[in-house]
Write a protein that holds these residues in place. Structure first.
Motif, PDB file in Angstrom:
ATOM      1  N   ASN A   6       0.826  -1.210   0.000  1.00 58.87           N
ATOM      2  CA  ASN A   6       0.000   0.000   0.000  1.00 58.87           C
ATOM      3  C   ASN A   6       0.858   1.256   0.000  1.00 58.87           C
ATOM      4  OD1 ASN A   6      -2.472  -1.269  -0.119  1.00 58.87           O
ATOM      5  ND2 ASN A   6      -2.720  -1.345   2.095  1.00 58.87           N
ATOM      6  N   HIS A  49       0.793   4.097  -2.868  1.00 60.16           N
ATOM      7  CA  HIS A  49       0.525   5.522  -2.610  1.00 60.16           C
ATOM      8  C   HIS A  49       1.667   6.393  -3.140  1.00 60.16           C
ATOM      9  CE1 HIS A  49      -3.054   4.692  -0.355  1.00 60.16           C
ATOM     10  NE2 HIS A  49      -2.398   3.945   0.509  1.00 60.16           N
ATOM     11  N   GLU A  86      -6.732   9.085  -5.143  1.00 60.44           N
ATOM     12  CA  GLU A  86      -7.580   8.248  -4.299  1.00 60.44           C
ATOM     13  C   GLU A  86      -8.969   8.861  -4.071  1.00 60.44           C
ATOM     14  OE1 GLU A  86      -5.590   6.782  -0.806  1.00 60.44           O
ATOM     15  OE2 GLU A  86      -3.660   6.857  -1.831  1.00 60.44           O
ATOM     16  N   ASP A 135      -7.519   5.885  -8.602  1.00 57.75           N
ATOM     17  CA  ASP A 135      -6.152   6.130  -8.134  1.00 57.75           C
ATOM     18  C   ASP A 135      -5.735   7.571  -8.401  1.00 57.75           C
ATOM     19  OD1 ASP A 135      -5.993   3.512  -7.286  1.00 57.75           O
ATOM     20  OD2 ASP A 135      -4.703   2.850  -8.920  1.00 57.75           O
TER      21      ASP A 135
END
Length: 170
Positions: free
Chosen positions: A49, A53, A73, A92
């Motif tokens: 994750n 990110h 996000e 995303d």
């Protein structure tokens, strides 16, 4: 006899193998099915994750350099003003320009695949199909998000402040 068996140990190979194992564990780059410990699965998920990110932010930064407005996000509930009937997941990277072009980007970093077979295995999750249990793969999920976006152009128009957005998927 077993007592007479000779074993050849190459210390350099043992050291490199151990180092690679420890580094792959630290990086969280082993595939989830290979991890038997719940703690290790959580660790790998956390690291994955974080990498995801970071990559999304890199993509957003590059788009901004090119003159795009960007959000990362983004949840559909935020855009639609209500939760959708089925959770399609986050966008995303959502990018838009004053000329009306809007892109929904799905960001996946494949650099941790080390061999052609590892890359092929990762890419097999992006066919745009559903599995035998009826669950969509990663590309099918993204295409579903794009379909929802195209059905809700007015909500996207309000969210990003563009009169007639042309929604694209990437």
């Amino acid at each position: 006899k077993a007592e007479d068996a000779e074993v050849l140990v190459a210390p350099g190979m043992v050291r490199e193998g151990l180092a690679a194992t420890v580094m792959n564990m630290y990086d969280g780059s082993y595939e989830a099915p290979r991890l038997t410990s719940p703690k290790m699965r959580r660790w790998a998920g956390k690291i994955s994750n974080e990498r995801g990110h970071e990559f999304q932010e890199e993509v957003a930064t590059e788009l901004r350099k090119l003159g795009w407005s960007v959000r990362t996000e983004v949840k559909f509930g935020e855009i639609l003003g209500r939760d959708p009937d089925e959770d399609p997941g986050d966008i995303d990277v959502l990018g838009w320009r004053d000329d009306g072009r809007v892109v929904l980007l799905e960001c996946k970093q494949l650099q941790f695949a080390k061999t052609p077979s590892e890359v092929a295995k990762q890419l097999s999750n992006f066919r745009g199909t559903t599995n035998d249990r009826g669950k969509p793969d990663r590309l099918a999920k993204h295409l579903n998000r794009w379909t929802i976006a195209r059905r809700n152009v007015a909500a996207f128009s309000t969210f990003i402040g563009l009169a007639d957005p042309n929604i694209e998927a990437g």
